[in-house]
Scaffold this motif. Structure first.
Motif, PDB file in Angstrom:
ATOM      1  N   UNK A   1     -15.524  10.482 -80.992  1.00  0.00           N
ATOM      2  CA  UNK A   1     -15.371  10.978 -82.361  1.00  0.00           C
ATOM      3  C   UNK A   1     -13.917  10.820 -82.818  1.00  0.00           C
ATOM      4  N   UNK A   2     -12.990  11.149 -81.914  1.00  0.00           N
ATOM      5  CA  UNK A   2     -11.572  11.052 -82.251  1.00  0.00           C
ATOM      6  C   UNK A   2     -11.164   9.612 -82.541  1.00  0.00           C
ATOM      7  N   UNK A   3     -11.674   8.687 -81.745  1.00  0.00           N
ATOM      8  CA  UNK A   3     -11.360   7.270 -81.960  1.00  0.00           C
ATOM      9  C   UNK A   3     -11.932   6.792 -83.287  1.00  0.00           C
ATOM     10  N   UNK A   4     -13.148   7.234 -83.618  1.00  0.00           N
ATOM     11  CA  UNK A   4     -13.732   6.884 -84.917  1.00  0.00           C
ATOM     12  C   UNK A   4     -12.847   7.382 -86.058  1.00  0.00           C
ATOM     13  N   UNK A   5     -12.131   8.464 -85.828  1.00  0.00           N
ATOM     14  CA  UNK A   5     -11.265   9.041 -86.850  1.00  0.00           C
ATOM     15  C   UNK A   5      -9.833   8.571 -86.787  1.00  0.00           C
ATOM     16  N   UNK A   6      -9.549   7.562 -85.957  1.00  0.00           N
ATOM     17  CA  UNK A   6      -8.223   6.957 -85.999  1.00  0.00           C
ATOM     18  C   UNK A   6      -7.329   7.156 -84.800  1.00  0.00           C
ATOM     19  N   UNK A   7      -7.698   8.028 -83.858  1.00  0.00           N
ATOM     20  CA  UNK A   7      -6.875   8.210 -82.669  1.00  0.00           C
ATOM     21  C   UNK A   7      -6.961   6.977 -81.760  1.00  0.00           C
ATOM     22  N   UNK A   8      -5.880   6.711 -81.032  1.00  0.00           N
ATOM     23  CA  UNK A   8      -5.853   5.605 -80.072  1.00  0.00           C
ATOM     24  C   UNK A   8      -5.907   6.157 -78.647  1.00  0.00           C
ATOM     25  N   UNK A   9      -6.847   7.029 -78.383  1.00  0.00           N
ATOM     26  CA  UNK A   9      -6.900   7.739 -77.099  1.00  0.00           C
ATOM     27  C   UNK A   9      -7.761   6.993 -76.065  1.00  0.00           C
ATOM     28  N   UNK A  10      -7.614   5.686 -75.992  1.00  0.00           N
ATOM     29  CA  UNK A  10      -8.418   4.885 -75.073  1.00  0.00           C
ATOM     30  C   UNK A  10      -8.028   5.129 -73.616  1.00  0.00           C
ATOM     31  N   UNK A  11      -6.783   5.502 -73.399  1.00  0.00           N
ATOM     32  CA  UNK A  11      -6.319   5.772 -72.041  1.00  0.00           C
ATOM     33  C   UNK A  11      -7.099   6.926 -71.419  1.00  0.00           C
ATOM     34  N   UNK A  12      -7.234   8.011 -72.177  1.00  0.00           N
ATOM     35  CA  UNK A  12      -8.014   9.156 -71.711  1.00  0.00           C
ATOM     36  C   UNK A  12      -9.490   8.808 -71.628  1.00  0.00           C
TER      37      UNK A  12
END
Length: 364
Positions: free
Chosen positions: A198-209
């Motif tokens: 959900x966070x990535x869909x909203x623009x976060x780049x949290x691919x590491x986690x």
């Protein structure tokens, strides 16, 4: 949906429109409207996530001392929060939380700031909408107990700020007496993955986690608290489906193309072991050489683009182990093909400052 909370609620006590005493106190038999409403602000005027955070950081001090540092900016933040701007709301709630922590001792150090209560009394008449109509504080802010409700509901509605923070509650950093990461149940990891998506869909780049949650039972890239023992791709979760494994490597490639050292290593592993990619020693060797090239770039620029400098030695060591095995496997022709592919990989690097890209949040 209207929910009712009646007994012993903690809430704001507003004495009048012009005098507002901010603070959590107890009361009985209150009926609160806990509906989550759409914002009344035009979409093109809503705050972006980083804008809301910047408004908070530049308008209120919640560190050593507590108080208002820029009333004009704080007026804007409160106006947005009271009009259901979801990106402003968590920072307003934080203001309320710190409202009673104003430190009078700050004046002894010539740090003169007004308290939040003083701010509300002085600037209450400026809290109006675009048409000049007075705004009212939504009921949902008036109880400290609502925070869990508010955060959970917004996370489930896929608002990225809330989803990002919610994801970590399902994969907390837990260590045993030896400093080793405790494994997380698959169910918790899957919930964390859901909210990170959900966070990535909203623009976060949290691919590491996200890749760590998908791949490893610990939900982390490392096995230990000191970042000395790296999780290897061959140790992926056995419950992992092949499609999910491939997706994790797709994310790792995206990270690698933004100069993530761990992303580059995962690509080396993927082609070396045939996990999430077809086994290809030539490509594996090229990716391992890209890791060496990235290490050189990090040295040239002074570590400002390192994943985290203190975490990198196990990555370099493991990459070298794979590289040495590949050098024994490949013919001179294969090595030359890898060098040619390395030049192609270099052109695919979007940025050599991974940390900056990782911390960016796209507009939402």
């Amino acid at each position: 949906m209207i929910m009712v909370i009646s007994l012993y609620q903690l809430y704001f006590n507003q004495s009048s429109d012009n005098q507002v005493n901010v603070g959590f106190v107890e009361s009985e038999n209150l009926i609160r409207d806990l509906t989550i409403y759409p914002s009344t602000i035009p979409e093109n005027q809503l705050l972006r996530i980083h804008e809301a955070e910047e408004l908070y950081r530049s308008s209120f001090e919640d560190g050593t001392f507590f108080g208002v540092t820029n009333p004009e900016k704080l007026v804007k933040l409160v106006k947005h929060a009271w009009q259901w701007d979801k990106n402003a709301m968590p920072y307003y709630y934080k203001l309320v939380f710190w409202a009673d922590s104003y430190d009078e001792k700050g004046k002894e150090y010539d740090i003169v700031m007004m308290s939040f209560n003083e701010f509300m009394q002085k600037y209450r008449n400026q809290l109006v909408d675009n048409a000049g109509n007075p705004l009212s504080e939504p009921d949902i802010f008036k109880s400290i107990k609502i925070r869990g409700y508010l955060w959970d509901k917004f996370a489930d509605l896929k608002y990225p700020y809330f989803a990002y923070n919610k994801s970590f509650s399902y994969a907390p950093r837990r260590f045993d007496e030896q400093g080793m990461t405790r494994p997380s149940p698959d169910e918790q990891l899957e919930k964390s993955i859901e909210y990170l998506n959900y966070a990535i869909e909203g623009g976060y780049h949290c691919y590491e986690a996200l890749t760590a949650r998908i791949l490893f039972q610990q939900g982390r890239q490392y096995k230990d608290q000191k970042y000395e023992q790296l999780n290897k791709l061959t140790e992926y979760r056995r419950a992992l489906k092949s499609d999910d494994l491939k997706q994790a490597i797709d994310y790792a490639q995206l990270m690698a193309e933004h100069s993530s050292i761990i992303g580059i290593l995962r690509m080396t592993e993927a082609y070396f072991y045939g996990l999430g990619r077809e086994q290809d020693p030539v490509k594996a060797y090229a990716w391992s050489l890209l890791s060496d090239y990235a290490k050189q770039k990090i040295t040239e620029i002074g570590n400002n683009l390192a994943w985290h400098a203190y975490q990198l030695p196990p990555v370099w060591e493991y990459n070298k182990q794979i590289q040495q095995r590949l050098e024994q496997m490949l013919t001179p022709t294969g090595k030359q093909a890898a060098l040619d592919y390395l030049e192609i990989l270099k052109t695919k690097i979007v940025t050599w400052d991974y940390n900056e890209w990782r911390d960016q949040i796209d507009d939402f």
